[in-house]
Each structure stands twice: as C-alpha cells, then as structure tokens.
Design a protein around this motif. Structure first.
Motif, PDB file in Angstrom:
ATOM      1  N   LEU A  17       0.837  -1.194   0.000  1.00  0.00           N
ATOM      2  CA  LEU A  17       0.000   0.000   0.000  1.00  0.00           C
ATOM      3  C   LEU A  17       0.876   1.248   0.000  1.00  0.00           C
ATOM      4  CD1 LEU A  17      -2.805   1.278   0.081  1.00  0.00           C
ATOM      5  CD2 LEU A  17      -2.781   1.003   2.562  1.00  0.00           C
ATOM      6  N   LYS A  21       0.667   4.212  -2.801  1.00  0.00           N
ATOM      7  CA  LYS A  21       0.380   5.608  -2.462  1.00  0.00           C
ATOM      8  C   LYS A  21       1.301   6.587  -3.182  1.00  0.00           C
ATOM      9  CE  LYS A  21      -1.633   4.828   2.095  1.00  0.00           C
ATOM     10  NZ  LYS A  21      -1.495   5.084   3.534  1.00  0.00           N
ATOM     11  N   TYR A  40     -15.870   5.394  -7.137  1.00  0.00           N
ATOM     12  CA  TYR A  40     -15.038   6.576  -6.922  1.00  0.00           C
ATOM     13  C   TYR A  40     -15.620   7.720  -7.743  1.00  0.00           C
ATOM     14  CZ  TYR A  40     -10.822   9.513  -6.899  1.00  0.00           C
ATOM     15  OH  TYR A  40      -9.930  10.540  -6.745  1.00  0.00           O
ATOM     16  N   TYR A  51      -3.550   9.370  -3.249  1.00  0.00           N
ATOM     17  CA  TYR A  51      -4.281   8.460  -2.370  1.00  0.00           C
ATOM     18  C   TYR A  51      -4.847   9.272  -1.219  1.00  0.00           C
ATOM     19  CZ  TYR A  51      -5.300   4.411   0.549  1.00  0.00           C
ATOM     20  OH  TYR A  51      -5.938   3.458   1.305  1.00  0.00           O
ATOM     21  N   PRO A  53      -8.839   9.982   1.229  1.00  0.00           N
ATOM     22  CA  PRO A  53      -9.958   9.288   1.864  1.00  0.00           C
ATOM     23  C   PRO A  53     -10.962   8.695   0.872  1.00  0.00           C
ATOM     24  CG  PRO A  53      -9.739  11.532   2.740  1.00  0.00           C
ATOM     25  CD  PRO A  53      -8.712  11.358   1.681  1.00  0.00           C
ATOM     26  N   THR A  55     -10.353   7.683  -2.233  1.00  0.00           N
ATOM     27  CA  THR A  55      -9.703   6.533  -2.865  1.00  0.00           C
ATOM     28  C   THR A  55      -9.657   5.360  -1.894  1.00  0.00           C
ATOM     29  OG1 THR A  55      -8.352   8.001  -4.235  1.00  0.00           O
ATOM     30  CG2 THR A  55      -7.601   5.721  -3.995  1.00  0.00           C
ATOM     31  N   GLU A  56      -9.312   5.627  -0.653  1.00  0.00           N
ATOM     32  CA  GLU A  56      -9.249   4.568   0.347  1.00  0.00           C
ATOM     33  C   GLU A  56     -10.613   3.896   0.527  1.00  0.00           C
ATOM     34  OE1 GLU A  56      -7.432   3.756   4.753  1.00  0.00           O
ATOM     35  OE2 GLU A  56      -8.047   5.792   4.276  1.00  0.00           O
ATOM     36  N   GLU A  60     -11.486   0.019  -0.301  1.00  0.00           N
ATOM     37  CA  GLU A  60     -12.046  -0.855   0.737  1.00  0.00           C
ATOM     38  C   GLU A  60     -13.331  -1.518   0.249  1.00  0.00           C
ATOM     39  OE1 GLU A  60     -12.463   1.734   4.107  1.00  0.00           O
ATOM     40  OE2 GLU A  60     -10.364   1.474   4.697  1.00  0.00           O
ATOM     41  N   MET A  71      -6.679  -4.695   1.576  1.00  0.00           N
ATOM     42  CA  MET A  71      -6.650  -3.555   2.496  1.00  0.00           C
ATOM     43  C   MET A  71      -6.262  -3.992   3.903  1.00  0.00           C
ATOM     44  SD  MET A  71      -7.158  -0.962   0.610  1.00  0.00           S
ATOM     45  CE  MET A  71      -7.497   0.386   1.733  1.00  0.00           C
TER      46      MET A  71
END
Length: 120
Positions: A17, A21, A40, A51, A53, A55-56, A60, A71
């Motif tokens: 990860l 990033k 997204y 990268y 919030p 994208t995260e 997830e 993840m």
C-alpha cells in the motif's frame, strides 16, 4: 516496479500500500477503474493519482466486494489487478463475486454450490 495493472497481472507482481500511495500513474489507473464501477466519484481534476480518503473508501469497498483482503494485508498483486481489469460492474456475476442468491448461508452450502459450478 510494474507501472500498470496489466503489468502487475502479467508479471505476477506484488506491491505494498505504501508503494501504491506514491505511484501516481498507477493510482490514476486504479481511480479510473474504480470510477467506472461507480465506487469513486470524480471531482474536477480527477483522477489525480493521489491516495486520499475517497480513494481509500473506494478501494475498501471494492476489495470487500470481490473478497480480497488487500486492504487488511496492505499487499496488492495479480488477483487485485485481475479483478480491477475484468470486473465491469460490481453487481454483475464474475469469477470474483458470490451469486446474488447467497445471503450468508452456511459454509457447507457455499462449498456445495461452488463444487456444483465447477462441474459445469
């Protein structure tokens, strides 16, 4: 290091990860794929390759839907790349999704269903 999802898949490459990033070109490709699946939302200037919030959260949701623990482990590889490249819609059946009828039944029932599908 592989620079595209296709290279990750073909070279069976695994990356962390932390690596993801900082690889903006790969992140842009991932953001575009996540966008095409409705996970997204673009804002002006996106995909930006950063990268954050949004994208995260999209990653997830995608990993949870396709039953990958990327993840949790922080490791992404060929299975992740293949899923991103091949799945068009999250609600469409595919090799990484459980059937719509599956509502959290027993593992035995799921095993039987998978075995039955494998015999087709």
């Amino acid at each position: 290091m592989a620079e595209t999802l296709a290279e990750i898949r073909s070279q069976n490459f695994v990356f962390s990860l932390a690596d993801l990033k900082v690889n903006r070109s790969l992140m842009k490709e991932i953001q575009s794929r996540l966008h095409s699946m409705g996970l997204y939302d673009y804002k002006p200037g996106d995909p930006d390759g950063w990268y954050g919030p949004r994208t995260e959260l999209a990653l997830e949701r995608f990993c949870r839907h396709v039953h990958l623990n990327c993840m949790d482990t922080g490791l992404f590889g060929a299975s992740f790349a293949t899923a991103l490249l091949t799945i068009q819609k999250l609600n469409s059946p595919g090799i990484f999704t459980l059937p719509d009828w599956w509502q959290g039944g027993s593992r035995t029932e799921l095993g039987r269903a998978i075995a039955k599908e494998g015999q087709r």
